[in-house]
Design a protein around this motif. Structure first.
Motif, PDB file in Angstrom:
ATOM      1  N   PRO A 336       0.827  -1.210   0.000  1.00 11.45           N
ATOM      2  CA  PRO A 336       0.000   0.000   0.000  1.00 11.45           C
ATOM      3  C   PRO A 336       0.856   1.252   0.000  1.00 11.45           C
ATOM      4  O   PRO A 336       1.996   1.251   0.460  1.00 11.45           O
ATOM      5  N   ASP A 337       0.296   2.304  -0.528  1.00  9.24           N
ATOM      6  CA  ASP A 337       0.993   3.579  -0.570  1.00  9.24           C
ATOM      7  C   ASP A 337       1.135   4.136   0.846  1.00  9.24           C
ATOM      8  O   ASP A 337       0.211   4.038   1.670  1.00  9.24           O
ATOM      9  N   LEU A 358      -1.262  -2.260  12.257  1.00  7.35           N
ATOM     10  CA  LEU A 358      -0.725  -2.584  10.938  1.00  7.35           C
ATOM     11  C   LEU A 358      -0.889  -4.062  10.611  1.00  7.35           C
ATOM     12  O   LEU A 358      -1.265  -4.434   9.496  1.00  7.35           O
ATOM     13  N   ALA A 359      -0.608  -4.930  11.591  1.00  2.36           N
ATOM     14  CA  ALA A 359      -0.736  -6.364  11.349  1.00  2.36           C
ATOM     15  C   ALA A 359      -2.184  -6.759  11.092  1.00  2.36           C
ATOM     16  O   ALA A 359      -2.465  -7.648  10.274  1.00  2.36           O
ATOM     17  N   HIS A 360      -3.129  -6.096  11.757  1.00  2.00           N
ATOM     18  CA  HIS A 360      -4.546  -6.408  11.546  1.00  2.00           C
ATOM     19  C   HIS A 360      -5.056  -5.819  10.232  1.00  2.00           C
ATOM     20  O   HIS A 360      -5.880  -6.442   9.543  1.00  2.00           O
ATOM     21  N   SER A 361      -4.583  -4.638   9.857  1.00  2.00           N
ATOM     22  CA  SER A 361      -5.085  -3.979   8.647  1.00  2.00           C
ATOM     23  C   SER A 361      -4.475  -4.556   7.378  1.00  2.00           C
ATOM     24  O   SER A 361      -5.110  -4.546   6.322  1.00  2.00           O
ATOM     25  N   GLU A 369       8.124  -5.549   4.812  1.00  2.00           N
ATOM     26  CA  GLU A 369       7.352  -4.386   4.372  1.00  2.00           C
ATOM     27  C   GLU A 369       6.532  -3.826   5.525  1.00  2.00           C
ATOM     28  O   GLU A 369       6.348  -2.608   5.644  1.00  2.00           O
ATOM     29  N   LEU A 370       6.030  -4.719   6.384  1.00  2.00           N
ATOM     30  CA  LEU A 370       5.269  -4.270   7.545  1.00  2.00           C
ATOM     31  C   LEU A 370       6.154  -3.456   8.495  1.00  2.00           C
ATOM     32  O   LEU A 370       5.744  -2.415   9.013  1.00  2.00           O
ATOM     33  N   LEU A 371       7.386  -3.915   8.701  1.00  2.00           N
ATOM     34  CA  LEU A 371       8.312  -3.182   9.560  1.00  2.00           C
ATOM     35  C   LEU A 371       8.728  -1.857   8.937  1.00  2.00           C
ATOM     36  O   LEU A 371       8.980  -0.875   9.641  1.00  2.00           O
ATOM     37  N   PHE A 372       8.805  -1.820   7.595  1.00  2.00           N
ATOM     38  CA  PHE A 372       9.129  -0.563   6.922  1.00  2.00           C
ATOM     39  C   PHE A 372       8.032   0.465   7.172  1.00  2.00           C
ATOM     40  O   PHE A 372       8.309   1.625   7.513  1.00  2.00           O
ATOM     41  N   LEU A 373       6.763   0.054   7.017  1.00  2.00           N
ATOM     42  CA  LEU A 373       5.647   0.966   7.289  1.00  2.00           C
ATOM     43  C   LEU A 373       5.638   1.377   8.764  1.00  2.00           C
ATOM     44  O   LEU A 373       5.380   2.533   9.096  1.00  2.00           O
TER      45      LEU A 373
END
Length: 414
Positions: A336-337, A358-361, A369-373
């Motif tokens: 995602p952007d 973040l993990a739920h969305s 990528e999750l850690l980057f966001l």
């Protein structure tokens, strides 16, 4: 024993040879013939006898020393470190090198407090001198490691080999993981580094104030003021050095992240082609001019005439490869952007754990990528997050993460 005058003279006379040997010493040893070959390359005007004498002189002055139980040679460690200091091509140190000096400063501060209570002037001067040396060593480590990181980045960018980007940037990523991240945690506002600096600064300020009020040890006030100033400069130098190192490493880390994402999507496409083949994928988009029965039968003259007439007005459409052939969700990785994620995060209520949200969305998002966001959103001033002291554990796509969560403040409900 090394002679300072002779070493400096050899460095001045034979610098190209010694610099080349210093670069080679990081990975390999060398022979006496290799040393002679370097003299021949950099000093072509020398005869073979002169080349031999010059190489033999380095051995006689212990600048070159033989390896144990071997005919190979190596540079004297002291000479090698001096050359590396002059060329600023240091090996990257560890966070433990800096932390050990900070621990030593804490120990010396406690000893200094005891000497002040006992009014032992000799011990007070000795501990102040030792603390000044440790502060200088910390500053040296910060600058040395920054120079080493710049050297690693330049080396990675200049590498024109056919290795993958991950292998070319392996040393750079290791520097980020093994040095930048631990030092960031160490110099955090609640970290041990900052606590030690503030405690030592207060100790020196109290001692300076005591000298001004009582006049005791008035001649030693200037070294204390200089130490306090150098201590504050050390803190600032460390933060600025870390900022510059991070600014240099982050573009390469971002480039590697994007390259990894492209490689993953390309692997998914190739895996689909291997499983289903190229024709089943393209037959949905291929233009059909005849039925399957007509492909294997001869047409009449009228059919061919009609077929050719239709070809006159035929216009080819622009066909593109499909984005995803597999109908199952999550077949292709879509990140995602960042701005869209930021807008969604701003609508969350207070006490919302950023990592769990973040993990739920985005449950299908890879962990990196999750850690980057998570890293980018934690720095966003628009979210107004506060860092919790408690450690939160969570499991994402088979990985167990331990984080100090970022939570929206109570006063910032939207």
């Amino acid at each position: 024993m090394l002679s300072a005058k002779k070493i400096l003279k050899c460095l001045d006379d034979d610098w190209p040879v010694l610099e080349a040997l210093a670069n080679r010493s990081q990975l390999y040893s060398f022979s006496f013939q290799d040393v002679q070959a370097l003299f021949t390359r950099y000093f072509p005007q020398l005869s073979s006898e002169q080349v031999f004498r010059e190489a033999q002189k380095l051995l006689a002055q212990d600048i070159l020393i033989p390896q144990a139980k071997s005919s190979q040679l190596e540079l004297n460690r002291s000479v090698l470190e001096f050359i590396q200091f002059l060329t600023q091509e240091h090996n990257l140190g560890t966070v433990g090198d800096i932390q050990s000096r900070i621990d030593e400063l804490d120990r010396l501060r406690a000893r200094l407090d005891g000497a002040v209570r006992q009014k032992d002037v000799h011990e007070m001067r000795r501990f102040v001198r030792l603390m000044d040396e440790r502060v200088r060593e910390v500053v040296k480590h910060f600058r040395k490691n920054e120079s080493a990181i710049l050297h690693l980045v330049d080396k990675a960018k200049a590498d024109d080999s056919n290795m993958s980007l991950a292998r070319r940037y392996a040393a750079v990523m290791e520097a980020f993981d093994e040095y930048i991240e631990p030092v960031l945690q160490m110099i955090d506002i609640n970290g041990p580094f900052q606590h030690s600096i503030e405690t030592l600064e207060h100790c020196l300020s109290d001692l300076v104030q005591f000298i001004e009020d009582t006049g005791f040890m008035s001649g030693d006030k200037e070294p204390l003021v200089q130490l306090r100033t150098r201590l504050l400069d050390m803190n600032q130098i460390g933060r600025e050095s870390l900022t510059r190192s991070t600014d240099v490493l982050m573009p390469l880390r971002e480039e590697l992240r994007k390259n990894t994402l492209i490689s993953r999507n390309a692997s998914l496409v190739l895996a689909t082609l291997r499983k289903q083949g190229f024709e089943p994928i393209m037959e949905q988009l291929a233009a059909k001019f005849s039925s399957d029965h007509q492909k294997f039968s001869l047409g009449s003259a009228n059919q061919i005439t009609s077929y050719m007439a239709e070809l006159v007005d035929y216009q080819d459409d622009n066909y593109q490869l499909p984005d995803a052939v597999d109908s199952q969700p999550g077949a292709n990785i879509r990140v995602p952007d960042l701005q869209d994620v930021l807008k969604s995060a701003r609508t969350q209520k207070s006490n919302t754990d950023l990592s769990k949200w973040l993990a739920h969305s985005y449950p299908q998002l890879p962990v990196d990528e999750l850690l980057f966001l998570y890293q980018e959103l934690s720095r966003a001033p628009a979210l107004k997050l506060e860092h919790q002291d408690d450690v939160s554990e969570m499991e994402v796509n088979g990985f167990r993460l331990r984080l100090h969560p970022f939570v929206t403040r109570h006063s910032d409900r939207t």
